[in-house]
Design a protein around this motif. Structure first.
Motif, mmCIF file in Angstrom:
data_model
loop_
_atom_site.group_PDB
_atom_site.id
_atom_site.type_symbol
_atom_site.label_atom_id
_atom_site.label_comp_id
_atom_site.label_asym_id
_atom_site.label_seq_id
_atom_site.Cartn_x
_atom_site.Cartn_y
_atom_site.Cartn_z
ATOM 1 N N ILE A 123 5.123 -4.362 -9.966
ATOM 2 C CA ILE A 123 4.198 -3.497 -10.705
ATOM 3 C C ILE A 123 4.825 -3.145 -12.051
ATOM 4 N N TYR A 132 -7.310 0.592 -14.415
ATOM 5 C CA TYR A 132 -6.044 1.220 -14.042
ATOM 6 C C TYR A 132 -5.682 2.365 -14.996
ATOM 7 N N LEU A 188 -0.987 6.643 -11.058
ATOM 8 C CA LEU A 188 0.175 6.100 -10.340
ATOM 9 C C LEU A 188 1.346 7.086 -10.342
ATOM 10 N N HIS A 213 -3.297 5.621 -4.583
ATOM 11 C CA HIS A 213 -4.115 4.603 -3.927
ATOM 12 C C HIS A 213 -5.166 4.058 -4.904
ATOM 13 N N ILE A 270 -3.401 1.666 -7.400
ATOM 14 C CA ILE A 270 -3.055 0.351 -6.825
ATOM 15 C C ILE A 270 -4.317 -0.491 -6.648
ATOM 16 N N ARG A 271 -5.398 0.147 -6.244
ATOM 17 C CA ARG A 271 -6.667 -0.593 -6.084
ATOM 18 C C ARG A 271 -7.133 -1.138 -7.441
ATOM 19 N N TYR A 292 -4.979 -4.075 -8.371
ATOM 20 C CA TYR A 292 -5.359 -5.218 -7.531
ATOM 21 C C TYR A 292 -6.648 -5.858 -8.059
ATOM 22 N N PHE A 295 0.532 -6.627 -12.320
ATOM 23 C CA PHE A 295 0.564 -6.604 -10.851
ATOM 24 C C PHE A 295 0.675 -8.037 -10.329
ATOM 25 N N ILE A 299 -3.120 -2.842 0.156
ATOM 26 C CA ILE A 299 -3.229 -1.835 -0.920
ATOM 27 C C ILE A 299 -2.712 -0.488 -0.424
ATOM 28 N N VAL A 314 1.181 -0.536 -0.141
ATOM 29 C CA VAL A 314 1.850 -0.387 -1.441
ATOM 30 C C VAL A 314 1.742 1.062 -1.923
ATOM 31 N N ALA A 315 0.543 1.625 -1.805
ATOM 32 C CA ALA A 315 0.330 3.008 -2.262
ATOM 33 C C ALA A 315 1.192 3.996 -1.469
#
Length: 453
Positions: free
Chosen positions: A166, A211, A216, A225, A228-229, A232, A239, A287, A290-291
């Motif tokens: 990231i 984003y 973050l 969350h 990260i979504r 993604y 990413f 997801i 990672v979060a």
């Protein structure tokens, strides 16, 4: 002990990726000395313009030696190739935590090895990267580091390893009093969001990412969350995901703009040996994994503290840059000509003691490194008993009813050259002008619509 590499060894190293300064290769051979390792090789611009100003044998200018003077080993080092290693070891590692930063080790290589690498990897590199720079074959060493896309270094993996890279970008809004009145929007809109508009304008991206770095860095599980979504959904170059060292999601070099349903489908299939849930839900669990890890590890708190060393913003810090290099302040001249801003507020920056000016620049450059570094998180599924006895950090993902060991490291912690202060200032102006122009156009469209109604 330093191990040399010869031309015949080049075939055992494969292209992994690159940034503006370095090429990254991963080891694919069978030598126990290099299993689980990767190397960073410095690049040379193809236009030959690597002007370092008044530099010594270690590549540092006399002004940079003043800035990093407290680190005696760094400024006295006579080898340019070791300076980057020492910067990570002595400057960034203490700030970000020894556990999360691996500075690597210097490895001697033959010139012919670098020439062989150049021949092998050129076709694997993004064309725009290859056009801009080549392997610097005049070096006599490279940086050897642990391959953080693998979990067990130096031995064959017993379980699949999933790694996520990231690039968080700047996680705070500036509040400096030196931000010009016409740029006050900086204090409420993130640099990332404004830079996206410039990148779209310059056709570097095809659509704007949703984003938000503030999500973050928020410390809120829900907002992390959400971040990260969004990463993604639109990975760009922020990413990437690796499975056992191979890139399986996101792009090399320029990155990938949008995650299509086909990409998601393929990714779902690749996750089957890591996340043991039914088809169609693995990407969502990924997801969440990672979060949860970002939230639980708390490593971004350290990174944010280092980013916040930039207290004056480039609009303030650039003034002391001209004082340090003993040149008339071009920015003050520019502001006087434009008459859009008063230069009186900057007299404070020009009047502070030189030691303080040096500190402002040192902290700004450290912050610049922290704003552009990456976080690498490596996962390995395990069972509850092993996880509890493991020396690694571990996490229970309730939704998938699974245990994971994880490790978090910061990478891409390169020293920023002092001369980049002017580049940062010009880029900042370009970002602001493009964003403010977009805002004006939107407002004008809104007014026209209102008039028609």
């Amino acid at each position: 002990m330093e191990i040399g590499l010869e031309p015949k060894d080049a075939v055992d190293w494969s292209y992994r990726g690159e940034g503006a300064v370095n090429l990254v290769l991963a080891y694919t051979g069978s030598s126990p000395s290099f299993l689980g390792k990767m190397m960073r090789i410095q690049k040379m611009p193809n236009d030959g313009k690597e002007d370092n100003g008044n530099t010594s044998g270690n590549g540092l200018t006399s002004h940079e030696k003043v800035i990093w003077g407290e680190c005696k080993e760094l400024v006295s080092c006579q080898n340019k190739e070791i300076v980057e290693f020492l910067f990570v070891k002595h400057v960034m590692r203490p700030l970000l935590g020894h556990k999360h930063v691996n500075p690597g080790m210097r490895l001697l290589v033959a010139k012919e090895f670098l020439e062989s690498v150049e021949n092998i990897v050129t076709s694997q590199r993004p064309s725009w990267r290859a056009d801009a720079a080549s392997v610097d074959t005049n070096r006599n060493s490279v940086l050897l580091m642990d391959d953080l896309t693998l979990f067990a270094h130096g031995r064959v993996e017993d379980k699949p390893c999933l790694s996520v890279e990231i690039k968080p970008k700047c996680g705070f809004l500036p509040s400096s009093s030196f931000i010009a009145e016409e740029n006050v929007i900086k204090k409420s809109i993130t640099r990332f969001e404004m830079h996206q508009v410039l990148k779209l304008h310059d056709n570097e991206i095809s659509e704007i990412s949703e984003y938000d770095p503030l999500d973050l860095f928020s410390g809120s599980k829900d907002r992390i969350h959400k971040a990260i979504r969004a990463l993604y959904a639109t990975p760009q170059n922020n990413f990437r995901v690796f499975l056992n060292g191979s890139l399986v999601f996101g792009g090399l070099g320029g990155g990938t703009c949008k995650t299509t349903s086909k990409v998601e489908q393929d990714f779902e299939h690749l996750l089957k040996d890591i996340i043991k849930t039914k088809d169609g839900s693995r990407a969502n669990h990924f997801i969440e994994l990672v979060a949860e890890t970002v939230y639980t590890s708390g490593v971004l708190d350290h990174l944010l503290d280092v980013q916040k060393l930039d207290k004056y913003n480039i609009e303030g810090a650039v003034h002391v840059y001209y004082d340090l290099i003993n040149q008339p302040c071009r920015v003050c001249k520019e502001l006087e000509k434009s008459k859009t801003s008063s230069t009186s507020q900057f007299s404070f920056m020009h009047s502070i003691p030189m030691a303080e000016k040096v500190n402002v620049l040192k902290e700004f450059l450290i912050s610049a490194t922290a704003k552009d570094c990456s976080v690498m998180i490596s996962f390995r599924s395990t069972d509850a008993v092993i996880s509890r006895s493991s020396s690694h950090s571990n996490l229970h993902l309730e939704s998938a009813k699974q245990e994971f060991d994880y490790k978090v490291h910061f990478i891409d912690l390169d020293m920023r050259p002092l001369k980049k202060m002017e580049v940062y200032y010009e880029l900042d102006k370009k970002i602001m002008n493009t964003y403010l122009e977009m805002v004006k156009k939107k407002e004008a469209r809104g007014e026209r619509r209102a008039q028609r109604q």
